[in-house]
Write a protein that holds these residues in place. Structure first.
Motif, PDB file in Angstrom:
ATOM      1  N   ILE A 171       3.754   1.890   2.731  1.00  0.00           N
ATOM      2  CA  ILE A 171       4.821   2.883   2.527  1.00  0.00           C
ATOM      3  C   ILE A 171       4.189   4.257   2.359  1.00  0.00           C
ATOM      4  N   THR A 172       4.645   5.201   3.166  1.00  0.00           N
ATOM      5  CA  THR A 172       4.177   6.585   3.061  1.00  0.00           C
ATOM      6  C   THR A 172       5.372   7.493   2.813  1.00  0.00           C
ATOM      7  N   PRO A 185      -7.070   5.174  -2.449  1.00  0.00           N
ATOM      8  CA  PRO A 185      -7.443   4.676  -1.121  1.00  0.00           C
ATOM      9  C   PRO A 185      -6.443   5.136  -0.063  1.00  0.00           C
ATOM     10  N   ILE A 237      -4.377   4.517   3.383  1.00  0.00           N
ATOM     11  CA  ILE A 237      -3.849   3.348   4.098  1.00  0.00           C
ATOM     12  C   ILE A 237      -4.634   3.135   5.399  1.00  0.00           C
ATOM     13  N   LEU A 242       0.868  -1.188   0.000  1.00  0.00           N
ATOM     14  CA  LEU A 242       0.000   0.000   0.000  1.00  0.00           C
ATOM     15  C   LEU A 242       0.898   1.228   0.000  1.00  0.00           C
ATOM     16  N   PHE A 243       0.562   2.215  -0.811  1.00  0.00           N
ATOM     17  CA  PHE A 243       1.403   3.409  -0.898  1.00  0.00           C
ATOM     18  C   PHE A 243       0.560   4.674  -0.816  1.00  0.00           C
ATOM     19  N   GLU A 244       1.131   5.665  -0.176  1.00  0.00           N
ATOM     20  CA  GLU A 244       0.463   6.962  -0.016  1.00  0.00           C
ATOM     21  C   GLU A 244       1.515   8.063  -0.076  1.00  0.00           C
ATOM     22  N   THR A 294      -9.673  -2.297  -2.650  1.00  0.00           N
ATOM     23  CA  THR A 294      -8.279  -2.321  -2.197  1.00  0.00           C
ATOM     24  C   THR A 294      -8.121  -3.197  -0.960  1.00  0.00           C
ATOM     25  N   THR A 319      -7.849   1.412   4.588  1.00  0.00           N
ATOM     26  CA  THR A 319      -7.632  -0.004   4.265  1.00  0.00           C
ATOM     27  C   THR A 319      -7.450  -0.804   5.552  1.00  0.00           C
TER      28      THR A 319
END
Lengths: 207, 193
Positions: free
Chosen positions: A105-106, B30, B32, A57-59, B91, B35
């Motif tokens: 990961i941010t 989305p 985190i 997951l990435f932001e 997601t 999620t």
């Protein structure tokens, strides 16, 4: 109104427009990657005995606020960097197993705004003759959750940009902004993964 | 003097026009945190209809001389909210179009402003969760979001546009963390279909 007068006015109009668009060329932006973080390649990363299938997951955030446009633009590069590390099995960007491994990961862009407005106005008013140097700091936070345990690490990096007539930071070569950003993303991800490995995060599944 | 004014006019015009744009809302991403909240839910959900209440801006939001347009597949903000919740559920692996649990909503508030110094957005919706067409949860939620804004339009306008999806993320985060919503999903999951 004579034809010569009309031509004279038209010429002035065209010259003004040409100056307006032409001066933008004086405001060249050059990017440099901060050398404080050592450059590593994916081949230098630790080997994981049993790479686990993982959801990534990435932001991307700007000053702590989620930045959807930048997240969309960079998520491919981040996932590719994770894949190139060779430390994971099959990667997915959607959760298929709620109990499976999860790598979040941010990257938070925290610009050094001290005096930025004044410097920017100075550079703009002088059409780039009084150049400025801007530092964009990036803080990468990576969290790996597996088998009910979470491991977290943080890596700092920076992008230096000169705008207009400003000397390059000592000893650094200019890069295209996109190339510099790609290098920063790769290095943030690989350093974060190396640090997580040093905390034995990736050994949980192979014990 | 007149000559100078004539020369400056096109320059000022060229600079001013750069601010007039009408892009769609950025593609929803989305969050985190969202999620992580949805992963804890045991049931899968489908997504029903989303609409806008009367008087709520559903097609465009003015920001200084520019405007943000809906961004949903039909150009509305209510469909943007529908697509956002669908993205979040997909997601997190919590989407099932044929689930007896269906979430739907009505956009009740939709505001975006790029003030000098601080930008603000407010997005609200009345969400309804149904199980086999019977309502088991209904609540109106409101997300308020602020960010650093600027006097300069070329900085402030993109910042406002970029912070709209963040406000929607916050709204959905409120929904997914709402104890009544969590309880409704859990109760529905433990009940026989």
């Amino acid at each position: 109104m004579g034809i010569s007068c009309w031509l004279s006015r038209s010429l002035r109009f065209v010259v003004a427009l040409a100056v307006c668009t032409g001066v933008t060329g004086c405001m060249t932006v050059k990017s440099y990657v901060d050398p404080a973080l050592p450059v590593i390649s994916n081949t230098q990363l630790p080997k994981v005995q049993q790479p686990q299938p993982t959801t990534v997951l990435f932001e991307f955030k700007t000053k702590g606020n989620n930045n959807a446009r930048a997240t969309s633009a960079m998520s491919g590069r981040v996932v590719a960097a994770v894949a190139q590390s060779g430390m994971f099995g099959q990667l997915s960007t959607t959760v298929s197993d709620p109990n499976g491994a999860l790598l979040s990961i941010t990257i938070n862009n925290v610009a050094d705004t001290s005096g930025a407005t004044a410097k920017g106005v100075g550079t703009g008013l002088t059409l780039g003759l009084a150049g400025s140097l801007v530092t964009d700091n990036y803080i990468c936070t990576a969290t790996y959750t597996v088998a009910g345990k979470s491991y977290e690490t943080t890596v700092h990096h920076a992008l230096l940009s000169t705008i207009g007539n400003h000397s390059a930071p000592q000893g650094l070569a200019p890069m295209a902004p996109r190339d510099a950003m790609n290098q920063i993303v790769d290095q943030l991800v690989w350093h974060a993964l190396a640090q997580l490995d040093s905390e034995s995060a990736f050994r949980v599944g192979s014990l | 003097m007149k000559g100078l004014a004539r020369c400056l006019a096109p320059v000022l015009l060229a600079l001013a026009l750069t601010a007039c744009v009408s892009p769609p809302a950025p593609k929803y991403q989305p969050a985190i945190d969202n999620t992580n909240l949805l992963i804890k839910q045991s049931a899968k959900l489908g997504v029903g209809q989303f609409s806008a209440a009367a008087g709520v801006s559903n097609h465009s939001l003015a920001v200084r001389a520019s405007e943000l347009t809906g961004g949903g597949s039909d150009g509305t903000f209510s469909t943007y909210l529908h697509d956002a919740i669908l993205t979040e559920l997909q997601t997190s692996g919590r989407y099932d179009s044929s689930s007896p649990l269906q979430i739907s909503g009505v956009l009740t508030r939709n505001e975006l402003s790029s003030g000098i110094g601080t930008g603000t957005a407010k997005v609200g919706a009345e969400f309804a969760l149904t199980r086999n067409n019977a309502v088991c949860f209904k609540k109106t939620l409101l997300a308020e979001h602020e960010w650093d804004s600027s006097f300069i339009g070329a900085v402030a306008i993109p910042a406002a546009f970029g912070n709209y999806p963040t406000t929607v993320q916050k709204l959905l985060g409120q929904l997914f963390a709402d104890p009544d919503f969590v309880a409704a999903v859990r109760a529905s999951n433990s009940s026989p279909r």
